[in-house]
Design an enzyme around this catalytic site. Sequence first.
Site, PDB file in Angstrom:
ATOM      1  N   LYS A  16       1.020  -1.261   0.113  1.00  0.00           N
ATOM      2  CA  LYS A  16      -0.052  -0.048  -0.109  1.00  0.00           C
ATOM      3  C   LYS A  16       0.904   1.479   0.108  1.00  0.00           C
ATOM      4  CE  LYS A  16      -3.915  -0.840   2.759  1.00  0.00           C
ATOM      5  NZ  LYS A  16      -4.881  -0.275   3.771  1.00  0.00           N
ATOM      6  N   GLU A  40      -8.066  -0.208  14.877  1.00  0.00           N
ATOM      7  CA  GLU A  40      -9.021  -0.369  14.026  1.00  0.00           C
ATOM      8  C   GLU A  40     -10.477  -0.610  14.393  1.00  0.00           C
ATOM      9  OE1 GLU A  40      -9.656  -2.656   9.761  1.00  0.00           O
ATOM     10  OE2 GLU A  40      -7.421  -2.368   9.870  1.00  0.00           O
ATOM     11  N   ASP A  68      -7.810   3.069   4.594  1.00  0.00           N
ATOM     12  CA  ASP A  68      -8.297   1.690   4.714  1.00  0.00           C
ATOM     13  C   ASP A  68      -9.019   1.279   3.358  1.00  0.00           C
ATOM     14  OD1 ASP A  68      -8.897  -0.039   7.071  1.00  0.00           O
ATOM     15  OD2 ASP A  68     -11.045  -0.214   6.105  1.00  0.00           O
ATOM     16  N   PHE A 143      -0.923  -7.589  -4.333  1.00  0.00           N
ATOM     17  CA  PHE A 143      -1.135  -8.276  -3.057  1.00  0.00           C
ATOM     18  C   PHE A 143      -2.558  -8.363  -2.847  1.00  0.00           C
ATOM     19  CE2 PHE A 143      -2.757  -4.798  -0.305  1.00  0.00           C
ATOM     20  CZ  PHE A 143      -2.477  -3.515  -1.439  1.00  0.00           C
ATOM     21  N   GLY A 144      -3.177  -8.979  -1.843  1.00  0.00           N
ATOM     22  CA  GLY A 144      -4.478  -9.200  -1.371  1.00  0.00           C
ATOM     23  C   GLY A 144      -5.314  -9.503  -2.347  1.00  0.00           C
ATOM     24  N   TYR A 145      -6.392  -9.137  -2.886  1.00  0.00           N
ATOM     25  CA  TYR A 145      -7.432  -9.558  -3.792  1.00  0.00           C
ATOM     26  C   TYR A 145      -6.797  -9.479  -5.112  1.00  0.00           C
ATOM     27  CZ  TYR A 145     -10.360 -10.127   0.338  1.00  0.00           C
ATOM     28  OH  TYR A 145     -11.090 -10.619   1.368  1.00  0.00           O
ATOM     29  N   ASP A 146      -5.546  -8.697  -5.478  1.00  0.00           N
ATOM     30  CA  ASP A 146      -5.384  -8.364  -6.540  1.00  0.00           C
ATOM     31  C   ASP A 146      -5.459  -9.475  -7.888  1.00  0.00           C
ATOM     32  OD1 ASP A 146      -5.057  -5.659  -6.191  1.00  0.00           O
ATOM     33  OD2 ASP A 146      -2.815  -5.966  -6.060  1.00  0.00           O
ATOM     34  N   ARG A 173      -7.067   2.995  -4.906  1.00  0.00           N
ATOM     35  CA  ARG A 173      -5.978   3.754  -3.906  1.00  0.00           C
ATOM     36  C   ARG A 173      -5.314   4.920  -4.939  1.00  0.00           C
ATOM     37  NH1 ARG A 173      -3.914  -0.356  -2.678  1.00  0.00           N
ATOM     38  NH2 ARG A 173      -5.033  -0.425  -0.764  1.00  0.00           N
TER      39      ARG A 173
HETATM   40  P1  IMP Z   1      -6.991  -2.916   4.843  1.00  0.00           P
HETATM   41  O1  IMP Z   1      -7.984  -3.127   5.902  1.00  0.00           O
HETATM   42  O2  IMP Z   1      -7.268  -1.562   4.190  1.00  0.00           O
HETATM   43  O3  IMP Z   1      -5.619  -3.239   5.017  1.00  0.00           O
HETATM   44  O4  IMP Z   1      -7.324  -3.924   3.376  1.00  0.00           O
HETATM   45  C1  IMP Z   1      -8.362  -4.869   3.568  1.00  0.00           C
HETATM   46  C2  IMP Z   1      -7.974  -6.046   2.883  1.00  0.00           C
HETATM   47  O5  IMP Z   1      -8.094  -5.796   1.589  1.00  0.00           O
HETATM   48  C3  IMP Z   1      -6.649  -6.694   3.194  1.00  0.00           C
HETATM   49  O6  IMP Z   1      -6.809  -8.038   3.339  1.00  0.00           O
HETATM   50  C4  IMP Z   1      -5.861  -6.181   1.896  1.00  0.00           C
HETATM   51  O7  IMP Z   1      -4.896  -7.355   1.662  1.00  0.00           O
HETATM   52  C5  IMP Z   1      -6.801  -6.075   1.103  1.00  0.00           C
HETATM   53  N1  IMP Z   1      -6.449  -5.104  -0.032  1.00  0.00           N
HETATM   54  C6  IMP Z   1      -6.481  -3.677   0.315  1.00  0.00           C
HETATM   55  N2  IMP Z   1      -6.138  -2.946  -0.669  1.00  0.00           N
HETATM   56  C7  IMP Z   1      -6.104  -4.020  -1.869  1.00  0.00           C
HETATM   57  C8  IMP Z   1      -5.752  -3.757  -3.331  1.00  0.00           C
HETATM   58  O8  IMP Z   1      -5.007  -2.692  -3.633  1.00  0.00           O
HETATM   59  N3  IMP Z   1      -5.544  -4.791  -4.023  1.00  0.00           N
HETATM   60  C9  IMP Z   1      -5.975  -6.126  -3.418  1.00  0.00           C
HETATM   61  N4  IMP Z   1      -6.343  -6.239  -2.040  1.00  0.00           N
HETATM   62  C10 IMP Z   1      -6.504  -5.107  -1.372  1.00  0.00           C
END
Ligand code: IMP
Length: 188
Positions: A16, A40, A68, A143-146, A173
Amino acid sequence: MSKERILWMATRNKNKYSEAKNILSSMGVTLKILEVNRVEVQADDLKEIASYSLRNLESESRPIIVEDAGLFIDGLNGFPGPYSSYVLRTIGLEGVLKLMKNVENREAKFKSAVAYKFRDQSTCFLGVVEGEISTEIRGSQGFGYDPIFIPGEGGGRTFGEMSPEEKNALSHRARAFRKLGEWLLTRN
Ligand code: IMP
């Protein structure tokens, strides 16, 4: 804010941070990382979550931000939304795809809320990207849901199949941080 336009982002997520840093640096704003544990809250609204997290952080000496994000799937009535982090940790991408198996509407949105605070001034910006959930996990970038999110204007590829620059041209973002950057630049 100070003349050098330096902002501190409270996060432990290097991905991020890197995405946000690239957007802001192209607007002449330096982003530094503030490694603190943020509080949080569980709320339905990302802006509320991000703004709440800033409350207990020191912002008298420097401007700070918290971001967030969440994935909102239309066919699941907006789930996982504010629970995105928990859902990824527990059922993972495979679990989300399984939930979608008999769901016809795969449309989804990624949202990012960036909250800013410096002394007694605070504000928050929202960025949204529309897209859909893929039927399989694709790509190893990001990362994450990408790897399961296909943005509407991405030529059918998931964020996981895009370079950081390509994702930053379209992402939730990037949209939120560009709004923040524009707002900062209009101030002295
Ligand atoms: P957070 O609470 O903002 O850290 O994110 C919530 C969830 O969404 C976490 O599991 C992150 O990995 C996922 N996430 C946040 N931003 C992205 C993104 O840009 N792409 C993919 N997954 C994301």
